[in-house]
Design an enzyme around this catalytic site. Structure first.
Site, short mmCIF file in Angstrom:
data_model
loop_
_atom_site.label_atom_id
_atom_site.label_comp_id
_atom_site.label_asym_id
_atom_site.label_seq_id
_atom_site.Cartn_x
_atom_site.Cartn_y
_atom_site.Cartn_z
N MET A 188 97.91 13.96 40.97
CA MET A 188 98.48 13.82 39.63
C MET A 188 99.99 14.05 39.66
O MET A 188 100.62 14.20 38.61
CB MET A 188 97.81 14.78 38.64
CG MET A 188 96.36 14.44 38.39
SD MET A 188 95.76 14.93 36.74
CE MET A 188 96.06 16.68 36.76
N HIS A 212 99.98 19.21 48.76
CA HIS A 212 99.80 17.75 48.80
C HIS A 212 100.28 17.19 50.13
O HIS A 212 99.67 16.27 50.70
CB HIS A 212 100.56 17.08 47.66
CG HIS A 212 100.09 17.45 46.30
ND1 HIS A 212 100.80 18.29 45.47
CD2 HIS A 212 98.98 17.11 45.61
CE1 HIS A 212 100.16 18.44 44.33
NE2 HIS A 212 99.04 17.74 44.39
N GLN A 247 85.65 20.67 42.05
CA GLN A 247 85.98 19.24 42.06
C GLN A 247 85.51 18.58 43.35
O GLN A 247 84.95 17.48 43.34
CB GLN A 247 87.49 19.07 41.90
CG GLN A 247 87.98 17.64 42.09
CD GLN A 247 89.47 17.53 41.94
OE1 GLN A 247 89.97 17.43 40.81
NE2 GLN A 247 90.21 17.56 43.03
N VAL A 266 96.54 25.56 50.66
CA VAL A 266 97.85 25.98 51.17
C VAL A 266 98.40 27.04 50.22
O VAL A 266 98.36 26.88 48.99
CB VAL A 266 98.83 24.79 51.26
CG1 VAL A 266 100.20 25.26 51.73
CG2 VAL A 266 98.27 23.74 52.22
N ARG A 301 100.91 23.67 38.49
CA ARG A 301 101.05 24.47 37.27
C ARG A 301 101.82 25.77 37.49
O ARG A 301 102.17 26.45 36.52
CB ARG A 301 99.66 24.79 36.69
CG ARG A 301 98.98 23.58 36.05
CD ARG A 301 97.69 23.96 35.35
NE ARG A 301 97.18 22.88 34.52
CZ ARG A 301 96.34 21.95 34.93
NH1 ARG A 301 95.91 21.98 36.18
NH2 ARG A 301 95.93 20.99 34.12
#
Length: 283
Positions: free
Chosen positions: A30, A37, A153, A176, A187
């Site tokens: 996102m 990431h 998820q 991580v 966030r």
């Protein structure tokens, strides 16, 4: 790195790769990327000939009072990071491209989705499963990479892929963390300095859960109650969900005898942070 904004163009680009026999790794995100990431990208690069990353803030997984509008976005910054990490294609569709009309077809994995985070965020995982299913259908990768920080998820997506016979291998990448133990999250930028310090109660609670189980605690409620007391001792933190569940199915357990996942969903200030750890019973 090539940036593509529409589905048809992406399918053509992927088709060209397929004609040469190349394998494709996929990293859906996102955006507002961080080192977590980048670890997904690194793993995808190591295991595939080409890597496709996506950036799409999916409105289907946000509730009416959640942070869709203020979710951090910076496509230029993210594009630079992806290119530096060796991504070959960035797919960055608009909401209109992904959902040109209201979605009637919804993918849901209800038994897993309604538990844990699903109790606090009803409908969230149906939104996740729907967008991931659509992205996998668009990209048709050999493998897709997800972080273990979002453990529920990961379990939902694995079950969906298995049940629907989607020909993509789902690969889990360890969480991580910063040097002080806080899991990296987009966030985290919402946290003030005081809240950032208070958020360290989350990895401390996971450390305590691991210690309890390693020293012979076998009752889930003992672990849960201990962590609730610990987190409530931090004035800026409020636990919304503390649960010890079977690591494979997320079902409740009566006794900790096999690997369990300790899942935390904690509000720090106005920011909700998620973390988890798989722990094993003492043998």
């Amino acid at each position: 790195m090539r940036t593509i904004f529409d589905i048809l163009a992406l399918r053509h680009a992927i088709g060209d790769l397929r004609k040469t026999g190349m394998t494709v790794g996929f990293v859906p995100t996102m955006g507002y990327l961080h080192a977590g990431h980048m670890e997904l990208l690194k793993r995808a690069r190591e295991e595939n000939d080409r890597v496709v990353a996506s950036i799409f803030v999916n409105p289907l997984q946000f509730g009416p009072d959640e942070d869709l509008g203020k979710y951090p976005r910076d496509l230029e910054r993210d594009s630079s990071l992806l290119e530096s990490e060796g991504a070959d294609i960035l797919f960055a569709p608009s909401v209109e491209e992904m959902y040109p009309r209201p979605m009637e077809a919804v993918v849901d994995v209800p038994e897993i989705s309604k538990q844990l985070i699903g109790e606090v965020r009803p409908g969230h995982f149906a939104g996740v499963a729907t967008v991931v299913c659509k992205l996998l259908n668009i990209v048709q990768p050999n493998a897709a990479y997800f972080g273990e920080k979002d453990y529920q998820q990961l379990v939902v997506i694995r079950r969906m892929v298995d049940d629907l016979a989607i020909p993509t291998t789902i690969c889990a990448v360890p969480t991580v963390r910063n040097g002080d133990g806080l899991a990296l999250s987009s966030r985290n930028v919402y946290l003030s300095a005081a809240e950032r310090e208070a958020a360290l109660i989350i990895p401390k609670a996971l450390d305590e859960a691991e210690r309890l189980v390693a020293t012979g605690t076998t009752h889930p409620y003992v672990v849960e109650n201990t962590l609730r007391h610990l987190i409530n001792g931090q004035p800026l933190a409020a636990p919304e969900m503390i649960a010890v569940r079977d690591a494979a199915t997320l079902r409740k357990v009566q006794t900790i005898v096999s690997p369990v996942v300790v899942s935390l969903f904690v509000r720090v200030g106005t920011t909700r942070l998620l973390d988890n750890r798989v722990v094993c019973a003492k043998r």
